[in-house]
Enzyme design. Structure first.
Site, PDB file in Angstrom:
ATOM      1  N   ARG A  21      -5.213   8.378  -8.207  1.00 29.08           N
ATOM      2  CA  ARG A  21      -6.128   9.105  -7.334  1.00 29.08           C
ATOM      3  C   ARG A  21      -5.570  10.507  -7.092  1.00 29.08           C
ATOM      4  NH1 ARG A  21      -9.649   5.639  -4.741  1.00 29.08           N
ATOM      5  NH2 ARG A  21     -10.015   7.179  -3.130  1.00 29.08           N
ATOM      6  N   ASN A  68      -3.154   3.878  -6.882  1.00 35.16           N
ATOM      7  CA  ASN A  68      -3.101   4.977  -5.922  1.00 35.16           C
ATOM      8  C   ASN A  68      -2.631   6.268  -6.572  1.00 35.16           C
ATOM      9  OD1 ASN A  68      -3.914   4.401  -3.114  1.00 35.16           O
ATOM     10  ND2 ASN A  68      -2.452   2.727  -3.268  1.00 35.16           N
ATOM     11  N   ARG A  88      -0.329   4.458   0.308  1.00 35.57           N
ATOM     12  CA  ARG A  88      -0.827   5.468   1.240  1.00 35.57           C
ATOM     13  C   ARG A  88      -0.358   5.180   2.661  1.00 35.57           C
ATOM     14  NH1 ARG A  88      -5.085   8.481   0.130  1.00 35.57           N
ATOM     15  NH2 ARG A  88      -5.724   6.998  -1.459  1.00 35.57           N
ATOM     16  N   GLN A 120       0.828  -1.198   0.000  1.00 31.29           N
ATOM     17  CA  GLN A 120       0.000   0.000   0.000  1.00 31.29           C
ATOM     18  C   GLN A 120       0.867   1.255   0.000  1.00 31.29           C
ATOM     19  OE1 GLN A 120      -2.374   2.548  -0.418  1.00 31.29           O
ATOM     20  NE2 GLN A 120      -3.695   0.822   0.134  1.00 31.29           N
ATOM     21  N   GLY A 162      -8.918  -0.570  -2.506  1.00 30.32           N
ATOM     22  CA  GLY A 162     -10.107  -0.357  -1.686  1.00 30.32           C
ATOM     23  C   GLY A 162      -9.869  -0.420  -0.189  1.00 30.32           C
ATOM     24  N   GLU A 163      -8.659  -0.048   0.264  1.00 31.54           N
ATOM     25  CA  GLU A 163      -8.364  -0.162   1.693  1.00 31.54           C
ATOM     26  C   GLU A 163      -9.240   0.761   2.538  1.00 31.54           C
ATOM     27  OE1 GLU A 163      -4.632  -0.251   4.854  1.00 31.54           O
ATOM     28  OE2 GLU A 163      -4.270  -0.112   2.706  1.00 31.54           O
ATOM     29  N   ARG A 164      -9.540   1.962   2.040  1.00 29.01           N
ATOM     30  CA  ARG A 164     -10.397   2.877   2.798  1.00 29.01           C
ATOM     31  C   ARG A 164     -11.785   2.262   3.011  1.00 29.01           C
ATOM     32  NH1 ARG A 164     -12.068   7.062   0.501  1.00 29.01           N
ATOM     33  NH2 ARG A 164     -12.430   8.382   2.310  1.00 29.01           N
TER      34      ARG A 164
END
Length: 305
Positions: A136, A133, A59, A57, A98-100
């Protein structure tokens, strides 16, 4: 939040998730009830406790207020856009995108989450997590810089290749990568939002880490705008232009010439000086490395074509 299928706009940004992650092909024989059933691209409900976080990840920070808002929305209406996962041994799954939504679903007290299952190797999963990511808009500048650096390091991508895969231009990629030259303390201020991308890129013109640190402290203490920071940095680089007993930098340029200079500096991410006398003069562009020079040539070449 989007609709139940992947957002069409992603397909215009280099290779999207669909093109890099092949779908799981249906099995010839029906799967046993105890095993995860293969999918053909349609979302399925997966228990949250069967999901593992993506180790690649990009972020590093999540806005707590936004996460709380998303959790409230999911509690009321559910997850509208499925996450994307890949199957792991033992019936578990690993997040790709889709971690959020996954974290917010946990906070909302959900037991399952809609997910699209894709087959992907470690390399594919890592690359797609980073690229997705970068496509985005809510990554902070340092997260973007480290993501580009990782693409180059892990996959030997050139700046041009990274630009194509993420739908950016090469100059933007180069500008983000330059942020990694900042002292660690300044990188932390950029990541925390205390200094903007524009502030950081302007401070890079000073090059010396100690000078950058001192300048950044003053910029933050005085809440300077990017334009004020540019003038302040120019004064440090050209102390002979300062007025005696005054910190203000002389601006003898015609406002139109000054605007052109500032636009060039923002576009190229390099220090630009314009010497103008009654409509005649010269433009001086300074670069600190061969990488900067290559980027400059690339930008100028594209302007001519």
């Amino acid at each position: 939040m989007g609709i139940a299928t992947e957002a069409p706009k992603r397909r215009a940004l280099g290779k999207g998730l669909e093109s890099l992650l092949p779908r799981v092909q249906p099995a010839a024989e029906p799967a046993k009830p105890s095993e995860p059933a293969p999918e053909s691209g349609r979302p399925r409900e997966i228990p949250l406790d069967q999901l593992d976080r993506n180790p690649w990840q990009t972020r590093s920070r999540f806005d707590e207020a936004q996460l709380a808002d998303l959790a409230a929305s999911i509690a009321a209406t559910g997850v509208v856009q499925p996450i994307i996962v890949r199957p792991l041994p033992g019936g578990r799954f690993q997040l790709i995108a889709g971690e959020r939504r996954w974290l917010a679903s946990q906070r909302a007290g959900k037991a399952t989450i809609p997910a699209i299952v894709r087959q992907a190797s470690d390399e594919q999963s890592m690359e797609m997590t980073i690229v997705e990511n970068l496509q985005r808009t809510d990554l902070n500048p340092m997260e973007q810089a480290r993501a580009y650096e990782r693409l180059g390091r892990e996959f030997s991508m050139t700046q041009e290749q990274m630009a194509k895969r993420t739908g950016k231009d090469r100059a933007s990629v180069a500008n983000f990568l330059r942020l990694l030259r900042l002292p660690v303390e300044i990188q932390g201020k950029v990541e925390a939002g205390e200094l903007s991308f524009g502030h950081a890129r302007t401070l890079l013109a000073l090059e010396d880490p100690e000078t950058i640190l001192k300048a950044a402290q003053k910029v933050a203490a005085l809440s300077m705008s990017v334009r004020q920071t540019e003038s302040y940095v120019q004064g440090l680089l050209n102390p002979e232009q300062k007025q005696k007993g005054d910190e203000k930098v002389k601006e003898p340029l015609d406002p139109n010439v000054r605007q052109a200079r500032d636009e060039l500096q923002r576009s190229l991410g390099l220090k630009v000086k314009i010497e103008d006398k009654k409509g005649r003069g010269r433009v001086i562009i300074e670069y600190a490395s061969l990488e900067d020079f290559d980027t400059l040539i690339d930008v100028l070449s594209r302007q001519r074509s």
